[in-house]
Design an enzyme around this catalytic site. Structure first.
Site, PDB file in Angstrom:
ATOM      1  N   LEU A 174       0.827  -1.202   0.000  1.00  0.00           N
ATOM      2  CA  LEU A 174       0.000   0.000   0.000  1.00  0.00           C
ATOM      3  C   LEU A 174       0.864   1.255   0.000  1.00  0.00           C
ATOM      4  O   LEU A 174       0.524   2.270  -0.614  1.00  0.00           O
ATOM      5  CB  LEU A 174      -0.913  -0.018   1.234  1.00  0.00           C
ATOM      6  CG  LEU A 174      -2.212   0.794   1.162  1.00  0.00           C
ATOM      7  CD1 LEU A 174      -3.053   0.386  -0.026  1.00  0.00           C
ATOM      8  CD2 LEU A 174      -2.990   0.634   2.456  1.00  0.00           C
ATOM      9  N   THR A 218       2.768   0.120  16.485  1.00  0.00           N
ATOM     10  CA  THR A 218       3.165  -1.003  17.342  1.00  0.00           C
ATOM     11  C   THR A 218       4.064  -0.530  18.482  1.00  0.00           C
ATOM     12  O   THR A 218       4.400  -1.327  19.366  1.00  0.00           O
ATOM     13  CB  THR A 218       3.894  -2.072  16.517  1.00  0.00           C
ATOM     14  OG1 THR A 218       4.965  -1.463  15.785  1.00  0.00           O
ATOM     15  CG2 THR A 218       2.937  -2.743  15.549  1.00  0.00           C
ATOM     16  N   ARG A 240      -4.128  -2.950  -8.932  1.00  0.00           N
ATOM     17  CA  ARG A 240      -4.435  -3.959  -7.918  1.00  0.00           C
ATOM     18  C   ARG A 240      -5.672  -4.800  -8.211  1.00  0.00           C
ATOM     19  O   ARG A 240      -5.912  -5.789  -7.508  1.00  0.00           O
ATOM     20  CB  ARG A 240      -4.592  -3.260  -6.559  1.00  0.00           C
ATOM     21  CG  ARG A 240      -3.366  -2.456  -6.138  1.00  0.00           C
ATOM     22  CD  ARG A 240      -2.089  -3.268  -6.190  1.00  0.00           C
ATOM     23  NE  ARG A 240      -0.944  -2.497  -5.676  1.00  0.00           N
ATOM     24  CZ  ARG A 240       0.270  -2.989  -5.487  1.00  0.00           C
ATOM     25  NH1 ARG A 240       0.512  -4.251  -5.770  1.00  0.00           N
ATOM     26  NH2 ARG A 240       1.243  -2.228  -5.027  1.00  0.00           N
TER      27      ARG A 240
END
Length: 263
Positions: A91, A104, A190
């Protein structure tokens, strides 16, 4: 193209539904530019488009003739979840967009979800091996985190270090903003049969959302071969491409005129 699957045989339609079920990427439209057709048409009239052409006709002409800079006035923001870190790397290749990903560093990821890739879904032995690898990563994430806390590190530092153990299959969460011109480019790449199945599912789900909002822009958008009327994939085009016998390759088209046109 109704639901962007009308060009497929029934077998291919069923196959695509299976592929979508395997991943179950979640996509929610958060915001989009309202009155986009009028906005595009009014922008085009600045350049001299006659007033007697309807707004819808203007937009369809813009898309068909690739006068696409004006489409950048239309923007969509999506909430995308339960995608893998691997997909998020793909992406990021679409740089004319705004990317915000789950951090994270600031979230405890010991309960992370993950994607099992489709090629092994029907192989119990490989699925079990994959799950064991994920659980091993989870176990080591917790061990690194707990050991750092035991040694006096802060939770912030422990999360920051332990996250390096997380595998590419780990679920992540995105907020993604993209203009209509860049979105057409994304869909062209895509929705292709060669695209990785997970991001192809994401593209299909995004397409299904935007074509309902602005059919004048997206109703005739598909993979690049469909959009251009020729396939840039050339020899790399897969044998099961639904357009293989309909749309010629770019290389084949060039061979018909190469050497005949004076540079």
């Amino acid at each position: 193209m109704e639901d962007n699957l009308s060009y497929l045989s029934e077998v291919d339609k069923n196959l695509k539904v299976i592929q979508l079920t395997l991943f179950m990427v979640k996509v929610e439209l958060l915001r989009y530019t309202p009155d986009g057709i009028k906005l595009i048409a009014e922008s085009c009239r600045v350049s001299g488009i006659p007033p007697d052409i309807s707004d819808e006709e203007v937009v369809r002409m813009v898309v068909e003739n690739d006068y696409s800079s004006v489409l950048e006035h239309i923007v969509f923001t999506f909430d995308v979840s339960e995608i893998s870190v691997a997909l998020s790397r793909e992406l990021l290749e679409h740089r004319i967009a705004s990317h915000t990903a789950r951090s994270t560093r600031y979230h405890d990821e010991r309960n992370f979800g993950y994607v099992i890739p489709p090629p092994i879904r029907n192989d119990p032995e490989l699925v079990e091996m994959f799950k064991q690898a994920m659980e091993s990563a989870r176990e080591h994430y917790v061990k690194v985190f707990d050991k750092m806390i035991e040694k006096g590190y802060s939770k912030e530092k422990a999360r920051e270090v332990a996250r390096y153990v997380l595998p590419m299959a780990t679920h992540t969460h995105y907020v993604w903003t993209i203009n209509a011109r860049s979105l057409i480019n994304f869909l062209g790449l895509r929705l292709c049969k060669r695209a990785a199945p997970e991001i192809r599912e994401l593209a299909q789900k995004i397409y299904d959302i935007v074509v309902k909002i602005y059919p004048e822009i997206f109703e005739n958008i598909g993979c690049r071969g469909y959009n251009l009327g020729l396939c840039p994939e050339n020899e790399a085009r897969p044998k099961d491409c639904p357009y293989a016998k309909i749309i010629p390759t770019k290389k084949k088209i060039k061979e018909t005129w190469k050497g005949k046109v004076q540079k």
